[in-house]
Structures are given as C-alpha cells and as structure tokens.
Design a protein around this motif. Sequence first.
Motif, PDB file in Angstrom:
ATOM      1  N   GLN A   1      -3.449  12.908  11.257  1.00 12.28           N
ATOM      2  CA  GLN A   1      -4.819  13.296  10.927  1.00 12.28           C
ATOM      3  C   GLN A   1      -4.823  14.216   9.722  1.00 12.28           C
ATOM      4  O   GLN A   1      -3.919  15.009   9.534  1.00 12.28           O
ATOM      5  CB  GLN A   1      -5.487  14.015  12.119  1.00 12.28           C
ATOM      6  CG  GLN A   1      -5.737  13.083  13.287  1.00 12.28           C
ATOM      7  CD  GLN A   1      -6.392  13.790  14.463  1.00 12.28           C
ATOM      8  OE1 GLN A   1      -6.244  14.982  14.645  1.00 12.28           O
ATOM      9  NE2 GLN A   1      -7.108  13.020  15.265  1.00 12.28           N
TER      10      GLN A   1
ATOM     11  N   LYS B   1      -6.289  11.072  29.176  1.00 12.39           N
ATOM     12  CA  LYS B   1      -4.936  10.800  28.693  1.00 12.39           C
ATOM     13  C   LYS B   1      -3.887  11.445  29.602  1.00 12.39           C
ATOM     14  O   LYS B   1      -4.097  12.525  30.132  1.00 12.39           O
ATOM     15  CB  LYS B   1      -4.782  11.331  27.262  1.00 12.39           C
ATOM     16  CG  LYS B   1      -5.756  10.699  26.297  1.00 12.39           C
ATOM     17  CD  LYS B   1      -5.636  11.256  24.901  1.00 12.39           C
ATOM     18  CE  LYS B   1      -6.130  12.686  24.793  1.00 12.39           C
ATOM     19  NZ  LYS B   1      -7.573  12.811  24.839  1.00 12.39           N
TER      20      LYS B   1
ATOM     21  N   ASP C   1       1.969  11.845  19.453  1.00 12.85           N
ATOM     22  CA  ASP C   1       0.919  12.733  18.960  1.00 12.85           C
ATOM     23  C   ASP C   1      -0.059  11.944  18.098  1.00 12.85           C
ATOM     24  O   ASP C   1      -1.278  12.075  18.209  1.00 12.85           O
ATOM     25  CB  ASP C   1       1.560  13.869  18.158  1.00 12.85           C
ATOM     26  CG  ASP C   1       0.603  15.027  17.937  1.00 12.85           C
ATOM     27  OD1 ASP C   1      -0.172  15.320  18.857  1.00 12.85           O
ATOM     28  OD2 ASP C   1       0.632  15.618  16.842  1.00 12.85           O
TER      29      ASP C   1
ATOM     30  N   LEU D   1       2.257  18.003  22.723  1.00 13.18           N
ATOM     31  CA  LEU D   1       1.238  16.974  22.921  1.00 13.18           C
ATOM     32  C   LEU D   1      -0.055  17.522  23.529  1.00 13.18           C
ATOM     33  O   LEU D   1      -1.092  16.875  23.443  1.00 13.18           O
ATOM     34  CB  LEU D   1       1.784  15.841  23.799  1.00 13.18           C
ATOM     35  CG  LEU D   1       2.956  15.057  23.188  1.00 13.18           C
ATOM     36  CD1 LEU D   1       3.408  13.969  24.139  1.00 13.18           C
ATOM     37  CD2 LEU D   1       2.569  14.459  21.846  1.00 13.18           C
ATOM     38  N   ALA D   2       0.003  18.698  24.132  1.00 13.82           N
ATOM     39  CA  ALA D   2      -1.185  19.325  24.736  1.00 13.82           C
ATOM     40  C   ALA D   2      -1.975  18.332  25.587  1.00 13.82           C
ATOM     41  O   ALA D   2      -3.179  18.188  25.452  1.00 13.82           O
ATOM     42  CB  ALA D   2      -2.071  19.946  23.656  1.00 13.82           C
ATOM     43  N   THR D   3      -1.254  17.614  26.429  1.00 11.39           N
ATOM     44  CA  THR D   3      -1.847  16.566  27.274  1.00 11.39           C
ATOM     45  C   THR D   3      -1.190  16.660  28.652  1.00 11.39           C
ATOM     46  O   THR D   3       0.012  16.902  28.736  1.00 11.39           O
ATOM     47  CB  THR D   3      -1.575  15.180  26.642  1.00 11.39           C
ATOM     48  OG1 THR D   3      -2.120  15.166  25.331  1.00 11.39           O
ATOM     49  CG2 THR D   3      -2.175  14.047  27.441  1.00 11.39           C
TER      50      THR D   3
ATOM     51  N   ARG E   1      -3.845  16.137  15.442  1.00 12.85           N
ATOM     52  CA  ARG E   1      -2.717  15.269  15.775  1.00 12.85           C
ATOM     53  C   ARG E   1      -2.004  14.752  14.537  1.00 12.85           C
ATOM     54  O   ARG E   1      -2.598  14.672  13.459  1.00 12.85           O
ATOM     55  CB  ARG E   1      -3.216  14.081  16.595  1.00 12.85           C
ATOM     56  CG  ARG E   1      -3.985  14.441  17.845  1.00 12.85           C
ATOM     57  CD  ARG E   1      -3.066  14.984  18.896  1.00 12.85           C
ATOM     58  NE  ARG E   1      -3.791  15.320  20.125  1.00 12.85           N
ATOM     59  CZ  ARG E   1      -3.177  15.810  21.194  1.00 12.85           C
ATOM     60  NH1 ARG E   1      -1.876  16.046  21.176  1.00 12.85           N
ATOM     61  NH2 ARG E   1      -3.863  16.104  22.274  1.00 12.85           N
ATOM     62  N   SER E   2      -0.759  14.313  14.762  1.00 16.34           N
ATOM     63  CA  SER E   2       0.022  13.699  13.688  1.00 16.34           C
ATOM     64  C   SER E   2      -0.782  12.588  13.019  1.00 16.34           C
ATOM     65  O   SER E   2      -1.401  11.785  13.694  1.00 16.34           O
ATOM     66  CB  SER E   2       1.303  13.129  14.289  1.00 16.34           C
ATOM     67  OG  SER E   2       2.076  12.536  13.285  1.00 16.34           O
TER      68      SER E   2
ATOM     69  N   PRO F   1      -6.543  20.022  19.332  1.00 18.06           N
ATOM     70  CA  PRO F   1      -5.366  19.985  18.474  1.00 18.06           C
ATOM     71  C   PRO F   1      -5.536  18.961  17.344  1.00 18.06           C
ATOM     72  O   PRO F   1      -6.215  17.958  17.539  1.00 18.06           O
ATOM     73  CB  PRO F   1      -4.246  19.538  19.422  1.00 18.06           C
ATOM     74  CG  PRO F   1      -4.770  19.648  20.792  1.00 18.06           C
ATOM     75  CD  PRO F   1      -6.257  19.638  20.721  1.00 18.06           C
TER      76      PRO F   1
ATOM     77  N   ILE G   1      -2.207   9.759  20.281  1.00 21.09           N
ATOM     78  CA  ILE G   1      -3.252  10.530  20.973  1.00 21.09           C
ATOM     79  C   ILE G   1      -4.431  10.766  20.035  1.00 21.09           C
ATOM     80  O   ILE G   1      -5.585  10.657  20.426  1.00 21.09           O
ATOM     81  CB  ILE G   1      -2.682  11.859  21.513  1.00 21.09           C
ATOM     82  CG1 ILE G   1      -1.654  11.582  22.609  1.00 21.09           C
ATOM     83  CG2 ILE G   1      -3.797  12.742  22.071  1.00 21.09           C
ATOM     84  CD1 ILE G   1      -0.875  12.792  23.059  1.00 21.09           C
ATOM     85  N   GLY G   2      -4.109  11.052  18.770  1.00 22.49           N
ATOM     86  CA  GLY G   2      -5.174  11.225  17.774  1.00 22.49           C
ATOM     87  C   GLY G   2      -6.021   9.971  17.640  1.00 22.49           C
ATOM     88  O   GLY G   2      -7.239  10.034  17.490  1.00 22.49           O
TER      89      GLY G   2
ATOM     90  N   ASP H   1      -8.363   9.460  20.485  1.00 25.65           N
ATOM     91  CA  ASP H   1      -9.521  10.349  20.388  1.00 25.65           C
ATOM     92  C   ASP H   1     -10.493   9.936  19.296  1.00 25.65           C
ATOM     93  O   ASP H   1     -11.529  10.563  19.127  1.00 25.65           O
ATOM     94  CB  ASP H   1      -9.057  11.787  20.125  1.00 25.65           C
ATOM     95  CG  ASP H   1      -8.437  12.413  21.365  1.00 25.65           C
ATOM     96  OD1 ASP H   1      -8.722  11.922  22.463  1.00 25.65           O
ATOM     97  OD2 ASP H   1      -7.669  13.376  21.218  1.00 25.65           O
TER      98      ASP H   1
END
Lengths: 271, 233
Positions: free
Chosen positions: B138, A174, A153, A201-203, B135-136, B133, A156-157, A160
């Motif tokens: 952030q 992704k 997670d 994970l919304a991916t 994310r972890s 979303p 992924i942040g 982005d």
Amino acid sequence: MAKVLVVTSGKGGVGKTTSTAALGAALAQSGQNVVVVDFDVGLRNLDLVMGAERRVVFDLINVVQGVAKLPQALIRDKRLENLWLLPASQTRDKDALTDEGVGRVIAELRSRFDWILCDSPAGIERGATLAMRYADEAVIVTNPEVSSVRDSDRIIGMLDSKTVRAERGERVEKHVLISRYDPARAARGEMLTIDDILEILATPLLGIIPESQEVLKASNVGTPVTLNNAESAPARAYIDASRRLMGEEVAMVVPAERKGFMDRLLGRRAA
Amino acid sequence: MNVRADPTRQLVRLRGRSYVAFVFSPVVPIVEWLAEIDATLARSPGYFVGKPIVLDLASVDLSSAAISHLLGSLNERNIRVLGIEGVDEERLGANMPPLLTGGRACVITRSEPVQKAEPEAKPKPNSLLLESPVRSGQSIVFMEGDVTVLGSVGSGAEIVAGGSIHIYGTLRGRAMAGVNGNSNARIYCQRIEAELLAIDGYYQTAEEIDISLRNRPAQAWLEGDTMKITPLN
C-alpha cells in the motif's frame, strides 16, 4: 447463513490447498454442508488432495461460462456425504474467469451450502483477486518466514480494499493460520516466533499447524489430513481451527518439541 | 456643399417575449375557492409573490361587479393579476387587467426556494489519520500535510507526506516526509525497523540507520543537509 471463506496467502507452497481440504473436511465432519472450490485455474491441485481427480468431468470454468450446470460440476466426497468439490480446469488459465460469472456461481453455492471454501491460487493477480472477491471471511495461511509474512501482509491489504465487502464499507473477517511450524527450529530461533508474526500482521490467530510428515502422507493418498489420521498433530490443529471458525472457544496449543526419554538423557536435539 | 445633419430617428422596437404564468381557474362557490387559495398561502406564504398570474374565468359566469370583487379579494392576498382569460371583453372594466388570448398550456416547474449553499467550503484538512495498519504494497500519499498512523507500516508499504509522519506502531516500510520541499518535516515512530527514511529528498536506507536504534522509538529530522535519527525519550 452461508459463509464464503477464502483460503489465501500471496506466497506459493505455504499450504493453502492442504488447509482448504483439511478445514473443509473438518467442518463437514462436524455436520456442516461444505463445498471446497478450486480457484487455481491452470494449476489445479485440490482435486488430488481430495482424491477426486479421476471423477472430474466439468469444472468451475464450465460453470462460469455457462457450458455446464453447477450440479453437473460438483463432485461429492466418497467419505463424507456432505463434503463437495468444485474443481478447477487444468487446461485453461485464470483469464477465463469473469467477475460476473464467479459472482453468479458463488451466489448459487450460497443457496446450497453452509460453507463455501475457496482455495486461492498464489500471487496477487486475477485468480487470487477473484477467489477473495466475494468472501465473507478469510484464512491467511502463513509460514513462519519473513517472505511469507510480508506476502500475507500484502494480501490482508487487498482483502481490506478489493473485496465486495470492503467496497461496501464492510469488513472481511480475517484469520491467520500459521502452517509448517517447526517446534525444533523455533526453539533454536531459526524461525519467526508466533508473537512476531501476529505483531506484524495485526490479525487474530486461527491456529498453528505443526510441520509434519502426516501432511505429505495424507496428500499422497488423496485424503484431507483431518480424515486420514484424525489423531495426528496437524489433524488435531486443523480440527481445532475449524471449531474456532464455527465460533467455538478452543484453547490455542503451541506445538512444542517432543523429546524422547533417550534424547533428554543424552541432551540431544531432535532434528 | 450643403451639409445637413439628419436628426437620428428613435425607432420604436417591438420585441416578443414569453413568460410562464400561473393560471387560476376559480370555481363556484368563489368563497370556498378563495379559502383553498388561503390554505396554499398558509403552507407557503409568498408562494405567488412575483409570479405572473392569469385568471381563467371560462368555467364560471361572473358579472362585471363580481369580477371586480374577485380581483379585489385577490389583491388583498397580495396576488396581482396580469390578465384575464375566457370572458367577454365588455365585462372587463377599464381599471381591470386586459383580456388575454392564445395562451398555451405548459408544465410549471416549481422552483422551491433553494437552500443557500454553505457560505464557504471548509478549508481542506491538513492532516491525515489512518487507524488501521498500512499493509505491504500500500502507498499512502498525502501532499497536503501530516500523516498519522495508529498501527504499523508493513515491510513494502510506503507513506509519502508533504508534512511530518507520525507512526504509533512499528515502521517497517518506507516513510518519506516533507516531499514538497518542507525541510522542517520530521518522522516519528514507536519502533523503527524502516526500509527507508526520507525528508525533503535526503534519505537513509535500512543499512545506513544505526543498528542501536533498531526496535526503539525514534525520530528523524534534517539538520542542514544531513539526516539525523535519534531515539525518542
């Protein structure tokens, strides 16, 4: 058009290098020109999994620093002529990589290959951020455990926000690749379910790689699992995933527990 | 003693000052040159209004009457001439602008009429909407008001808001509302699995949150000094 794909995870030991090698080999087998690039400077492994460790002369750092030319550092695979490796240096550390230098190497690779697969180191520091920096797509390798999912997670942040694409206001495409999925443990409820992982994970899901001895066997002989035994369950899962990367629609197979006749008769569970 | 007050003398003070003037250099035939001026005026009427204009007659040979006629034509177009250059002084009549000498060429920076700035800056938005979303790792900090998240807030992520927090996904991370001392702020989420909830400094950690609330839509608010968490609906 060339695609730069980073294989990343945040957490170590989830199967980034195995997945890079397996996906790279599967893409090459379907006729694509592929290079796999090891970004794990100082702790390189991809050369071992690809079985090219004895042919390394120059590496990524040499090319980034201009000591060697790119063609001198590229190693062609012995089994597939359109599969190449750009190894990492074992003696240096990640500080030897520069943003500008990596950008130059990636740009040069783009002109030679269809797919550039970057094997990211674990962590969220320089090595990992530079591996994802120029990516167009990302495969996030996740094990069905809470620690791995949370790290994914986080990654992924970063995809982005820290990539060149994100800074230009574009998106890095992704995909989540769930590895080391153990159907028996899943059945007993000892692992996060696929739905849980995807919900967190919304991916979109790229594939599910079952836990298998085949993976260990293949890396011990220095062959990507998709080349070593293409009929094994993990190899088939990787090949399906590579076809999805190329835009094909392939039905998702959730590995199920396979019970032998005797097991079923005795109501025994496979360990 | 003889005291005598001297009358204060007013001195005539002469000061120099320089202005940038537009120089018109008419060419023959004057009629066509005037048509050119008219075309400029048609494009931007009032372009020469309030601008000092100097007439440079060096390239034409005009009689006193012709100069007078030219000045009249310019006057009709609301162009007032400040002075005249490049002509014999005797050709200028008493009611004409004076002869100028010693002018230096310079670049004219055209000052276009500036677009008036927005009458007033829009008031700052007092809500923040996040469509993806969180994310972890952030951290979303928004002191000015409410935060709305359409996705989930991951474990290890945090939302800090001056107002209330609305989460239309699962809250797995931390949510801190009313951090500016707003005890009326609330936290709403579609599914609560939060690591920590805080309102105006009062907080509850995951361990303290009633287990029966887990995975349900919930809201948190302050009642005096205690934080209440109840299921929504």
